[in-house]
Enzyme design. Sequence first.
Site: not given
Lengths: 336, 336, 336, 336
Positions: A152-154, A156
């Site tokens: 997920g973006c968060y 990462t």
Amino acid sequence: MDTGRQSNRIRVGVAGAAGYAGQELVRLLARHPHAELARAMASSASSPRRALPGLAHLWNGTVEPLDLDALAEGPAAAFLALPEEASAEIAPQLLARGVRVFDLSGAFRLRDVATRTRWYPKTGAVPGEIVYGLPEVQRAQLLDAHLVSCPGCYPTAAVLALRPLVTAGLVAGDIVIDAKSGVSGAGKAPSERTHFSECHGSVSAYGVFAHRHAAEIEQELGVGVTFVPHLVPLDRGILETIYTRVPPGTTEAAIAEVYGATYANAPFVRLTGGTLPVIKQVAYTNFCDIGWMLDPPSGRLVVVSVLDNLLKGAAGQAVQNFNIAFGFDERAGLLA
Amino acid sequence: MDTGRQSNRIRVGVAGAAGYAGQELVRLLARHPHAELARAMASSASSPRRALPGLAHLWNGTVEPLDLDALAEGPAAAFLALPEEASAEIAPQLLARGVRVFDLSGAFRLRDVATRTRWYPKTGAVPGEIVYGLPEVQRAQLLDAHLVSCPGCYPTAAVLALRPLVTAGLVAGDIVIDAKSGVSGAGKAPSERTHFSECHGSVSAYGVFAHRHAAEIEQELGVGVTFVPHLVPLDRGILETIYTRVPPGTTEAAIAEVYGATYANAPFVRLTGGTLPVIKQVAYTNFCDIGWMLDPPSGRLVVVSVLDNLLKGAAGQAVQNFNIAFGFDERAGLLA
Amino acid sequence: MDTGRQSNRIRVGVAGAAGYAGQELVRLLARHPHAELARAMASSASSPRRALPGLAHLWNGTVEPLDLDALAEGPAAAFLALPEEASAEIAPQLLARGVRVFDLSGAFRLRDVATRTRWYPKTGAVPGEIVYGLPEVQRAQLLDAHLVSCPGCYPTAAVLALRPLVTAGLVAGDIVIDAKSGVSGAGKAPSERTHFSECHGSVSAYGVFAHRHAAEIEQELGVGVTFVPHLVPLDRGILETIYTRVPPGTTEAAIAEVYGATYANAPFVRLTGGTLPVIKQVAYTNFCDIGWMLDPPSGRLVVVSVLDNLLKGAAGQAVQNFNIAFGFDERAGLLA
Amino acid sequence: MDTGRQSNRIRVGVAGAAGYAGQELVRLLARHPHAELARAMASSASSPRRALPGLAHLWNGTVEPLDLDALAEGPAAAFLALPEEASAEIAPQLLARGVRVFDLSGAFRLRDVATRTRWYPKTGAVPGEIVYGLPEVQRAQLLDAHLVSCPGCYPTAAVLALRPLVTAGLVAGDIVIDAKSGVSGAGKAPSERTHFSECHGSVSAYGVFAHRHAAEIEQELGVGVTFVPHLVPLDRGILETIYTRVPPGTTEAAIAEVYGATYANAPFVRLTGGTLPVIKQVAYTNFCDIGWMLDPPSGRLVVVSVLDNLLKGAAGQAVQNFNIAFGFDERAGLLA
């Protein structure tokens, strides 16, 4: 300019090409030196073929309705930017037909069954072996991987910032992750929460004690965290401010050394030391920039990690994983 | 419409009327039911008289160059929205001439001399008795106060959110305050940091371990905090996300009760409970909205506090202090 | 990844590398397949060498103080993103030393001496032969050009939209060009006009009847125009709404045919017909997208033209000119 | 603070209180010195009672489901911020029951039946006498009016800017109105067009040759116009740039005189002459600011008109009309 590009390229397909991450995948893959974008599909079954106006002259194909058979024929690799339940259904079938899968959803990220069932209840059983695709951590396992679950973006941003410290034993207090995200992270479907007039001139916290990315971060760190994401009025980018304490006597140099050693060969992680990074310097790139400040007397540490949620947080990282999985230079098609 | 308004009004003056907080003071005082705006001055000595175009038809005066004698003659109260060194110089003279002072700078906020000297080195000695003007905390002391030091924008949001919990013994862990501020908080002077193209589409942390508002917050709470402010791409408003732990067994109801009791009679504090407040609902108002979420098993508590940095964080709060100091309804002129 | 890249590359230099257009030049040239970025210089004489943090891992050089000799030695081509008076002084010296110049300032854009003297009074005499670098119009003259004057951002959008119509005799009324520009077009130097809090939530017209780009547009069209630019609260991009009337009987098909024929081989002009283009689809690209709507009964025509002011309106177009001038594919390094 | 406020106040109701204009109506009327807000209703029948969090401590009522009987009982005046078909249905019934109506929809704006049927096909026949509520133009007719149709946001800015010139014979060429609007003008219902990520960093033209506000502007001016609205990335405010030509020999003084004479007694129109107004100076106010620049040799005239679409363009103007209709000071409750 496309003359001869098809030779020796890996044929790839994209499912979910109409969403924000999907459009980035199409853009990246359409001009990738080692890929041939053979198929781009959108999940909404009813939609007819359509062009992506922003990609005209870059990619002249059209987005087709999602069709598993067509996706499995031809492409050697498929990028899935679909809702997790769609990924959970389609990925095993693609794998069974020999297509390597790079999945951008949350369907395959959590290894613990109970945790996974809690946060992704619609995703069912997990197929075979999965590589969690954070290349700076799992570069070796990615080579020849068949199912890569892209983070997920968060997570990462958080894991790249914290894992080196946790691994080195430099975390000695509670971890608080205060994340600020651009609105594209909430996807392309209109909602009251992402309505322009509600976001403009505002900031809002959401998902407190109830965001599934917290479970993913905890899995990758092996420690608990307090994670609160916020919507800020910009389109692309995440900045995470991370708070913790280091063991007594830890020096700034020790921290810098840990980061430097971990990311010496990571082309997409840039260390900025005491000059804290800002979103603008990573937006529209595949970089994750990390800076930090230590208050030696108290041992309080603040780390700031930034990335573009649609690139290093989604499509760019998926392509980076593809590059490694197929033996190409990790940076291919990503230094634009 | 102004007919007869001058009777029984307090004559007031504003110094620093060209800045963002100063313009808000002029706007609020020009139509205040119990004030007569007799003077508006700007600190840049060389500037000629000038109108404030956004205030035409609301206030038809002009902003004059700063002139201590003129400011001391006539007005019974002066609002100073000046750099701290200017406030430190002017305030004692105004007080000596019988003018009551509402100061918006940091000159008089810190009581400990060493701390004050560190963060506000140009401000010299402090004149007589000072009331820290957070009305929800010091309502009684404000009555008839002669020198009111209005709190900083960040401390206002932080202290209103935390002080009731600290006082009630409900804080049992480190306190992290992650603040997100609109750019008007950085003032009206252009700089690279506040250049549109640098802020738009970006978020940046600043002042880590080195922001003087941290000292002010710690003074008012009596405990240490980690405070990191951020610039977010909006004009007006602050959202602070506050992290701590409560003592074992603390219930959500206990927290709600503490807040409810503290702010039962506070017209400008609105408690939103588990519906976390957003900046948009307080921008252009004098409200501070506070919401919170507790994770009972772990005792982790997240409090969110929002306000408009130019109103409750500056000009509005100064007028609120004026209202109380002169015996008017606390809300006079502030419910627009 | 840089292995062997230096062979057969044109050595180039950038002057003005610290500004917004200059940074884009560095970014584009650092990874250009046929260029080697040998020098990057900033005009402020006093500045020491410094890195561009957003370009780390893309370009590892440093920006040096401007030095004419160093710029003339080695590079076969220089890109000047300088104030016009600096360009006017430096360009002739570079040309005299055999360096081909791509100038992004207004110094060499206007051919008529009186007009040029009026709008660019500090630029002095013009050196030799100049090619106005709008590749879609002057592709042939660009080949082997030694001094290329790159068009302004507003004129690029306006001339690409209007010149085909004027040339075809399809303009039969007054021309009004209402331009909306992102704030990066105003450059990197902070000012009250570009202060975040002044731009956010606002729109302003400026330069009415007094913008030098109007003269440039009129030169390239050969007809008069009313041109009013506006600042809108975004960073990158221009949208121009162009109003005129066509001759009686002109059909939509006739307009489409003119545009189609003119831009059949233009890789960076995309025609969108009646689906009017928006800034978002060209931001961070070198495209200029053009759409139009005709009201046949009245002959009123509205054309909308969009581009990224820092790319097609500045650095991207300069590189496009470089590509053509040196015989490379026009798109080299620009399809990222 | 509300003590005794109910005496001698006009009881009013608001229908459509959940939308953006409706919330502004509630905010304005809740603290209006001569109104008592007796009812606030939202059109979505299924919604339960709910509070408006941004209005807590200002208005402590709740929004009820729309109920014609309840709206007709008690209130002497009703403000309708409803879709036009709902207004068309409800207004006649309220009038029949003696309630004076201030309608913010387009249902009653167009007098010509054919034009009205084309642009508002669902609105049916028009009830009795309607006053077009642009107070600066129709102040006399508003006194004792029973059905006031409040102008659209775009027409308000356009007609205030152009009508004095047209009436004085100072318009001698085509009229082009290029309007830039904040996104709140598109209402509160989420859509792809108003999704944050689509608007942020972008500008888009829409409704070319097909916007019903063009018909309304032409009705009020008596001449044809070319009108193109645009969405710009801000929340509140409209800026219209208006292009035309004046008769030969027209001087700047003549234009200033016409405007000055027309608006000498208009408290909410501010003339800024050659200092063109910007949105920021009218946002969150009921002002319409108008500036202009003339190029005497060519007779080209540019007029810039700005207002807040939710106040002078909607709720504020409705309250201004109410004030006049009931004989109060035009400014009552609007100078906040």
